[in-house]
Design a protein around this motif. Structure first.
Motif, PDB file in Angstrom:
ATOM      1  N   GLY A 106       0.809  -1.216   0.000  1.00  0.00           N
ATOM      2  CA  GLY A 106       0.000   0.000   0.000  1.00  0.00           C
ATOM      3  C   GLY A 106       0.842   1.264   0.000  1.00  0.00           C
ATOM      4  N   LYS A 107       1.102   1.813   1.171  1.00  0.00           N
ATOM      5  CA  LYS A 107       1.847   3.070   1.300  1.00  0.00           C
ATOM      6  C   LYS A 107       3.349   2.894   1.110  1.00  0.00           C
ATOM      7  CE  LYS A 107      -1.502   5.187   4.451  1.00  0.00           C
ATOM      8  NZ  LYS A 107      -1.694   5.828   5.790  1.00  0.00           N
ATOM      9  N   GLY A 108       3.788   1.645   1.014  1.00  0.00           N
ATOM     10  CA  GLY A 108       5.212   1.405   0.808  1.00  0.00           C
ATOM     11  C   GLY A 108       6.025   1.601   2.064  1.00  0.00           C
ATOM     12  N   GLN A 109       7.340   1.758   1.878  1.00  0.00           N
ATOM     13  CA  GLN A 109       8.232   1.907   3.021  1.00  0.00           C
ATOM     14  C   GLN A 109       8.053   3.278   3.663  1.00  0.00           C
ATOM     15  OE1 GLN A 109      12.428   0.557   2.874  1.00  0.00           O
ATOM     16  NE2 GLN A 109      12.995   2.675   3.304  1.00  0.00           N
ATOM     17  N   GLY A 133      18.597 -12.581   5.720  1.00  0.00           N
ATOM     18  CA  GLY A 133      17.495 -12.088   4.905  1.00  0.00           C
ATOM     19  C   GLY A 133      16.164 -12.223   5.614  1.00  0.00           C
ATOM     20  N   ALA A 134      15.983 -13.324   6.355  1.00  0.00           N
ATOM     21  CA  ALA A 134      14.733 -13.542   7.102  1.00  0.00           C
ATOM     22  C   ALA A 134      14.580 -12.496   8.214  1.00  0.00           C
ATOM     23  CB  ALA A 134      14.719 -14.947   7.694  1.00  0.00           C
ATOM     24  N   ILE A 135      15.687 -12.169   8.879  1.00  0.00           N
ATOM     25  CA  ILE A 135      15.648 -11.128   9.913  1.00  0.00           C
ATOM     26  C   ILE A 135      15.254  -9.790   9.283  1.00  0.00           C
ATOM     27  CG2 ILE A 135      17.028  -9.808  11.563  1.00  0.00           C
ATOM     28  CD1 ILE A 135      18.770 -12.332  11.889  1.00  0.00           C
ATOM     29  N   GLY A 136      15.879  -9.465   8.163  1.00  0.00           N
ATOM     30  CA  GLY A 136      15.568  -8.223   7.470  1.00  0.00           C
ATOM     31  C   GLY A 136      14.139  -8.180   6.977  1.00  0.00           C
ATOM     32  N   PHE A 137      13.641  -9.329   6.512  1.00  0.00           N
ATOM     33  CA  PHE A 137      12.259  -9.396   6.032  1.00  0.00           C
ATOM     34  C   PHE A 137      11.278  -9.090   7.160  1.00  0.00           C
ATOM     35  CE2 PHE A 137       8.309 -11.745   5.418  1.00  0.00           C
ATOM     36  CZ  PHE A 137       7.922 -11.320   4.148  1.00  0.00           C
ATOM     37  N   TYR A 138      11.532  -9.667   8.323  1.00  0.00           N
ATOM     38  CA  TYR A 138      10.650  -9.422   9.472  1.00  0.00           C
ATOM     39  C   TYR A 138      10.701  -7.954   9.884  1.00  0.00           C
ATOM     40  CZ  TYR A 138       8.540  -9.906  14.101  1.00  0.00           C
ATOM     41  OH  TYR A 138       7.733  -9.763  15.206  1.00  0.00           O
ATOM     42  N   ASP A 139      11.899  -7.379   9.818  1.00  0.00           N
ATOM     43  CA  ASP A 139      12.059  -5.964  10.156  1.00  0.00           C
ATOM     44  C   ASP A 139      11.284  -5.091   9.173  1.00  0.00           C
ATOM     45  OD1 ASP A 139      13.267  -4.063  11.929  1.00  0.00           O
ATOM     46  OD2 ASP A 139      14.590  -3.472  10.290  1.00  0.00           O
ATOM     47  N   THR A 193       3.832  -2.641   8.050  1.00  0.00           N
ATOM     48  CA  THR A 193       2.522  -2.840   8.673  1.00  0.00           C
ATOM     49  C   THR A 193       2.214  -1.778   9.727  1.00  0.00           C
ATOM     50  OG1 THR A 193       3.529  -4.429  10.221  1.00  0.00           O
ATOM     51  CG2 THR A 193       2.449  -5.315   8.248  1.00  0.00           C
ATOM     52  N   LYS A 194       3.268  -1.315  10.425  1.00  0.00           N
ATOM     53  CA  LYS A 194       3.077  -0.295  11.457  1.00  0.00           C
ATOM     54  C   LYS A 194       3.265   1.117  10.916  1.00  0.00           C
ATOM     55  CE  LYS A 194       4.567  -3.220  15.330  1.00  0.00           C
ATOM     56  NZ  LYS A 194       5.540  -3.366  16.454  1.00  0.00           N
ATOM     57  N   GLN A 195       3.747   1.213   9.644  1.00  0.00           N
ATOM     58  CA  GLN A 195       4.062   2.503   9.025  1.00  0.00           C
ATOM     59  C   GLN A 195       4.948   3.343   9.948  1.00  0.00           C
ATOM     60  OE1 GLN A 195       3.512   4.133   5.819  1.00  0.00           O
ATOM     61  NE2 GLN A 195       3.545   1.911   5.527  1.00  0.00           N
ATOM     62  N   SER A 196       6.022   2.697  10.383  1.00  0.00           N
ATOM     63  CA  SER A 196       6.999   3.345  11.242  1.00  0.00           C
ATOM     64  C   SER A 196       8.384   2.869  10.836  1.00  0.00           C
ATOM     65  CB  SER A 196       6.740   3.001  12.713  1.00  0.00           C
ATOM     66  OG  SER A 196       7.822   3.419  13.522  1.00  0.00           O
TER      67      SER A 196
END
Length: 361
Positions: A52-55, A110-116, A122-125
């Motif tokens: 949606g709003k992206g990064q 990569g998995a750590i970065g993906f979760y970050d 999702t939190k738009q933060s």
């Protein structure tokens, strides 16, 4: 996939080329590049719809970024990782343990970065995964990889630190080497992560470092070349050149979409994974110190943040107008393309300096 071709190669001379690391490295580069070119647009479209709003863009960052970069999707590292993994599995010798160790760190980081990235979107933060928790998990992954590398090392090299320009000078760090090598891997991952702040800024220096370490891995894994160049022979590391080739190919494909103005950002998904990959290859080839030279741009970026934070906490004053240092130059009036291209030039120079440690004669 290539095992049966290798078995047939003595009977069909044209298939001998599949035994050559150089040929398979070229094949890996082309395959990864084509993979990202072909599937990149679909991945970008999917991420744009999902995010949606992206990064989210840092409010305390350069104000120009709030307008030009808002809404751009992140997690583009998935494109790079997919290209590297597919290409490596097709072209590398999967019986080589170093290949699996490097892939383990790459996927883990990569998995750590993906979760970050997921938390940020999702939190738009811009605040994602807890920094301490992230570093702790990275340290565990790096430690496992370093123990495996030490276990595989020849008796004369296990748990020893090699220095450039001197093959004879080795420091036996004992089990502290695991801590040191783990620091190299974690540091490399986070240094690339810090560097990834402008369109195309991180991926080209990563490709330059990958090309340099692909060359080093090939030489270190060849007894004749290693002896001639007076570097340590590390059996099996030549196969890591294939992974470096895959990274270069995937990086070229990604740059097509990440060139200013970027259609997608690498995100922590890519930057942590690629930095961890480079750090692991440096540890495996016994060129940890050379990584600090070749990846000097990444070192400069992360040190600028450390210096800025330390200075502000101790004196209340800032050394740079803004950190990381690429934002400092933006504040001085450099345009984004000027910062990016000039930093690319620095990366090329540092790679050449790093290669000079090989005593090419």
């Amino acid at each position: 996939m290539l095992t049966w071709l290798a078995e047939l190669s003595p009977y069909f001379s044209p298939l001998n080329i599949f035994r050559y690391i150089t040929f398979r490295t070229g094949g890996a580069t082309a395959t990864a590049m084509l993979f990202v070119f072909l599937f990149g647009p679909s991945i970008i479209s999917l991420l744009r719809v999902r995010q949606g709003k992206g990064q989210p863009i840092r409010e305390d960052g350069p104000q120009s970024h709030l307008l030009t970069k808002r809404g751009t999707p992140t997690m583009g590292g998935l494109m790079i990782m997919a290209g590297v993994l597919v290409s490596t599995l097709l072209w590398a010798n999967l019986e080589n343990h170093y290949v699996w160790i490097v892939l383990f760190v790459t996927v883990g980081f990569g998995a750590i970065g993906f979760y970050d990235d997921y938390l940020k979107v999702t939190k738009q933060s811009h605040k994602g995964f807890s920094g301490k928790s992230r570093l702790a998990i990275e340290a565990i992954i790096a430690a496992v990889a370093c123990v495996a590398i030490s276990y595989m090392a020849t008796p004369g090299l296990a748990n020893k630190l090699a220095l450039p320009f001197s093959k004879e000078l080795l420091f036996n760090l004992g089990w502290f080497y695991i801590v040191f090598a783990g620091f190299v891997i974690v540091g490399a991952g986070n240094a690339v992560n810090i560097t990834d702040g402008l369109d195309g800024l991180a991926i080209v220096p990563v490709m330059i470092a990958a090309g340099t370490f692909g060359f080093i891995a090939y030489l270190a894994g060849n007894a004749v070349f290693a002896n001639y160049l007076q570097i340590h022979f590390v059996p099996g590391t030549g196969e890591l050149a294939v992974i470096c080739g895959a990274l270069i190919g995937a990086g070229i494909g990604f740059l097509w979409f990440n060139a200013p103005p970027a259609q997608i950002f690498m995100g922590d998904t890519g930057s942590l994974a690629l930095g961890g990959l480079l750090g692991t290859i440096a540890v495996a080839t016994k060129h940890e110190v050379v990584l600090a030279i070749v990846g000097g741009l990444f070192v400069l970026e992360i040190m600028s943040v450390i210096i800025q934070v330390a200075s502000f906490k101790l004196t209340g004053k800032r050394v740079f107008k803004m950190a990381p240092i690429h934002h400092h130059f933006e504040q001085l009036g450099w345009t984004e393309p000027q910062v990016v291209i000039r930093f690319w030039i620095i990366a090329v120079v540092l790679a050449l300096v790093g290669l000079s440690t090989l005593k090419l004669r």
